[in-house]
Design a protein around this motif. Structure first.
Motif, PDB file in Angstrom:
ATOM      1  N   ILE A 181      -1.080   5.909  -7.726  1.00 21.25           N
ATOM      2  CA  ILE A 181      -1.256   4.762  -8.621  1.00 21.25           C
ATOM      3  C   ILE A 181      -0.230   4.790  -9.753  1.00 21.25           C
ATOM      4  N   GLU A 182      -0.021   5.952 -10.361  1.00 20.40           N
ATOM      5  CA  GLU A 182       0.932   6.068 -11.472  1.00 20.40           C
ATOM      6  C   GLU A 182       2.344   5.710 -11.012  1.00 20.40           C
ATOM      7  N   LYS A 183       2.717   6.163  -9.804  1.00 19.04           N
ATOM      8  CA  LYS A 183       4.039   5.847  -9.255  1.00 19.04           C
ATOM      9  C   LYS A 183       4.177   4.343  -9.022  1.00 19.04           C
TER      10      LYS A 183
ATOM     11  N   ALA B 187       4.137  -2.408 -10.496  1.00 23.11           N
ATOM     12  CA  ALA B 187       2.904  -3.070 -10.035  1.00 23.11           C
ATOM     13  C   ALA B 187       2.216  -3.797 -11.192  1.00 23.11           C
ATOM     14  N   SER B 188       1.727  -4.985 -10.917  1.00 16.40           N
ATOM     15  CA  SER B 188       1.023  -5.769 -11.935  1.00 16.40           C
ATOM     16  C   SER B 188      -0.485  -5.585 -11.864  1.00 16.40           C
ATOM     17  N   ALA B 189      -0.960  -5.168 -10.704  1.00 17.39           N
ATOM     18  CA  ALA B 189      -2.403  -4.982 -10.522  1.00 17.39           C
ATOM     19  C   ALA B 189      -2.648  -3.891  -9.490  1.00 17.39           C
ATOM     20  N   ILE B 190      -3.788  -3.247  -9.607  1.00 17.47           N
ATOM     21  CA  ILE B 190      -4.155  -2.134  -8.730  1.00 17.47           C
ATOM     22  C   ILE B 190      -5.520  -2.409  -8.099  1.00 17.47           C
TER      23      ILE B 190
ATOM     24  N   PHE C  66       0.832  -1.212   0.000  1.00 19.21           N
ATOM     25  CA  PHE C  66       0.000   0.000   0.000  1.00 19.21           C
ATOM     26  C   PHE C  66       0.861   1.254   0.000  1.00 19.21           C
ATOM     27  N   ASP C  67       2.197   1.085  -0.031  1.00 19.62           N
ATOM     28  CA  ASP C  67       3.138   2.194  -0.129  1.00 19.62           C
ATOM     29  C   ASP C  67       3.798   2.097  -1.500  1.00 19.62           C
ATOM     30  N   SER C  68       3.531   3.060  -2.376  1.00 18.27           N
ATOM     31  CA  SER C  68       4.026   2.982  -3.756  1.00 18.27           C
ATOM     32  C   SER C  68       5.544   2.883  -3.830  1.00 18.27           C
ATOM     33  N   ARG C  69       6.242   3.381  -2.805  1.00 14.14           N
ATOM     34  CA  ARG C  69       7.709   3.327  -2.805  1.00 14.14           C
ATOM     35  C   ARG C  69       8.236   1.907  -2.625  1.00 14.14           C
ATOM     36  N   LYS C  70       7.392   1.018  -2.088  1.00 15.75           N
ATOM     37  CA  LYS C  70       7.819  -0.364  -1.838  1.00 15.75           C
ATOM     38  C   LYS C  70       7.354  -1.335  -2.920  1.00 15.75           C
ATOM     39  N   VAL C  71       6.696  -0.804  -3.943  1.00 19.24           N
ATOM     40  CA  VAL C  71       6.206  -1.640  -5.039  1.00 19.24           C
ATOM     41  C   VAL C  71       7.385  -2.181  -5.846  1.00 19.24           C
ATOM     42  N   ARG C  72       7.266  -3.434  -6.281  1.00 20.40           N
ATOM     43  CA  ARG C  72       8.255  -4.047  -7.169  1.00 20.40           C
ATOM     44  C   ARG C  72       7.493  -4.833  -8.238  1.00 20.40           C
TER      45      ARG C  72
END
Length: 486
Positions: A54-56, A62-65, A29-35
């Motif tokens: 979401i864009e970040k 991210a594969s899904a939102i 839920f933190d865009s900075r930790k998305v891989r």
């Protein structure tokens, strides 16, 4: 890893755009930790809205939102899952992602303004003493049996909770005891968890900086019990007038504990002194090293939970009698000559401070004075500052108003807010010392034979937060230095 098609079953999505037959590596839920292969949840928080990131998240792989509002432009290569409540959804999905760990152990949640940490720690130590492998999620620390996991919040985020629970299950924990804060309930950090027992300790004014009104604070606590399943127990302190309110709409089986009223688990204080409590609990006697009426309630709650989880009462009382208090909860030490007692307590609400001071008054020598060192945290509920000062002065012979964790605020301004609650006569009982270390040392110098020093507000904390920096600081270590103890 798990396929999205499996994850979304309990989420009841409003709309799904894109494929759902691929695997997700983690929930974020933190865009900075998305891989790559992350499932990103756009959650509306108190400070920021995840939809703005979401864009970040997409840029980070991210594969899904999961979102409550679909973006104006959808990318063909991604999957979008629209839900009514993203915060609720992440709890439900995390539960599935980690294999529903809360259903594979006996999870006990404790909520209330005061007593949460002591009660869950007491329960952890009790059930460990009864021979079980246990887990603990608390303000002081998280534990998986003997292993300690650092704790940063009263209740962690829901993904971390499920990850910890899954590890506890893997390590063979039979029981898990968890603090449940009002923030956690309101932010749905306990959504999807399966509790066997929910405990209500008490309620007084706190966290109004977050909840804004006392009614909203009550509703946040109450929702925990509203969400308990039919097979669970709701154990409530009916000496608190809101105990009955908590369980008005619960599906769980209601059980009660009390020192003053008829209850399923009835206690009576036989003796209360500085060496411990002598109690009668459901016609059986118990002597413990815990001190004060508030600890009598915590002990009753622990005994009640153990009884509801079918533990043998004689063995439970035997183990309870050997337990010691949680760090920073009525945690006391004596000067080398044994003439002065200093107590460190986490009391940081008006109600908690009043209860600690009332307890000291009951158990101290008649000739002894109480010297209280107390401050209030910055960037928190300002309404309690004058009340905290007033309670300290009205229940102590001498008070030193000092700094707590000022955070981004100016310490002197916080202390001024506290002093504003005092009358002209009461101000003469108060000394203002901004430096907390000097405040504690001054209290030790002022103390005479038999006096009791209370250092309130920080308890187990090993830091002081000033302007965003956590500086090493330990009330108990300062007292040891002042007392010249090893």
């Amino acid at each position: 890893m798990m396929k999205i098609s499996q994850l979304i079953k309990p989420a009841e999505p409003l709309k799904v755009v894109g494929p759902i037959d691929f695997e997700i590596k983690d929930l974020v839920f933190d865009s900075r930790k998305v891989r790559a292969s992350s499932l990103f949840f756009a959650i509306k928080g108190t400070q920021v809205d995840g939809h703005d990131y979401i864009e970040k998240a997409i840029q980070n792989g991210a594969s899904a939102i999961v979102c409550e509002r679909l973006p104006a432009t959808l990318q063909d290569s991604l999957t979008y899952i629209q839900v009514a409540d993203a915060a609720e959804c992440i709890g439900q999905m995390a539960n599935v992602f980690f294999g529903m760990p809360s259903k594979q152990t006996n999870l006990v949640g404790v909520t209330g303004t005061n007593g949460k940490t002591t009660t869950v720690t007491m329960l952890f130590d009790l059930f460990t003493g009864l021979g079980y492998k246990c887990g603990l999620l608390s303000t002081i620390q998280n534990r998986i049996s003997s292993a300690i996991v650092p704790s940063t919040h009263t209740t962690p985020d829901v993904v971390t909770i499920n990850a910890l629970l899954a590890e506890m299950v893997e390590q063979g924990c039979d029981y898990v005891f968890m603090e449940v804060s009002s923030h956690a309930v309101d932010q749905r950090r306990v959504a999807g968890l399966h509790f066997k027992v929910g405990v209500f300790t008490n309620m007084s004014h706190d966290h109004l900086d977050y909840h804004k009104t006392f009614a909203a604070y009550i509703q946040a606590k109450k929702r925990f019990f509203d969400d308990l399943p039919k097979g669970a127990f709701a154990l409530v302190n009916i000496d608190d007038k809101r105990g009955r309110v908590m369980v008005q709409n619960t599906q769980a089986q209601i059980k009660t504990y009390s020192l003053r009223n008829l209850a399923d688990f009835k206690g009576r204080i036989i003796e209360n002194s500085l060496i411990g409590l002598h109690l009668k609990v459901n016609r059986q006697e118990l002597f413990t090293q815990f001190i004060g009426d508030f600890n009598a309630y915590n002990l009753l709650a622990a005994f009640g939970v153990a009884s509801l989880l079918e533990q043998e009462s004689d063995f439970v009382l035997q183990v309870l009698s050997a337990l010691k208090a949680a760090e920073g909860r009525f945690d006391y030490l004596r000067s080398p000559d044994q003439q002065t007692i200093a107590i460190v307590d986490y009391a940081h609400t008006p109600d908690a401070l009043l209860k600690v001071l009332q307890t000291i008054k009951k158990v101290k020598q008649a000739s002894a004075d109480i010297i209280t060192v107390v401050g209030c945290g910055g960037d928190r509920d300002k309404t309690k500052r004058p009340e905290m000062a007033r309670i300290a002065v009205q229940n102590s012979e001498q008070v030193i108003l000092t700094s707590d964790n000022p955070r981004s605020e100016v310490p002197e301004e916080i202390i001024a807010d506290m002093e504003a609650g005092l009358s002209a006569a009461e101000k003469r009982q108060a000394i203002l010392i901004t430096d907390r270390k000097q405040a504690i040392k001054t209290a030790c110098r002022l103390a005479k034979k038999g006096d009791v020093i209370l250092v309130a507000g920080k308890g187990h904390e090993k830091y002081q937060e000033i302007k965003g920096v956590k500086h090493p600081f330990d009330d108990k270590e300062v007292l040891k230095e002042a007392f010249q103890l090893d």
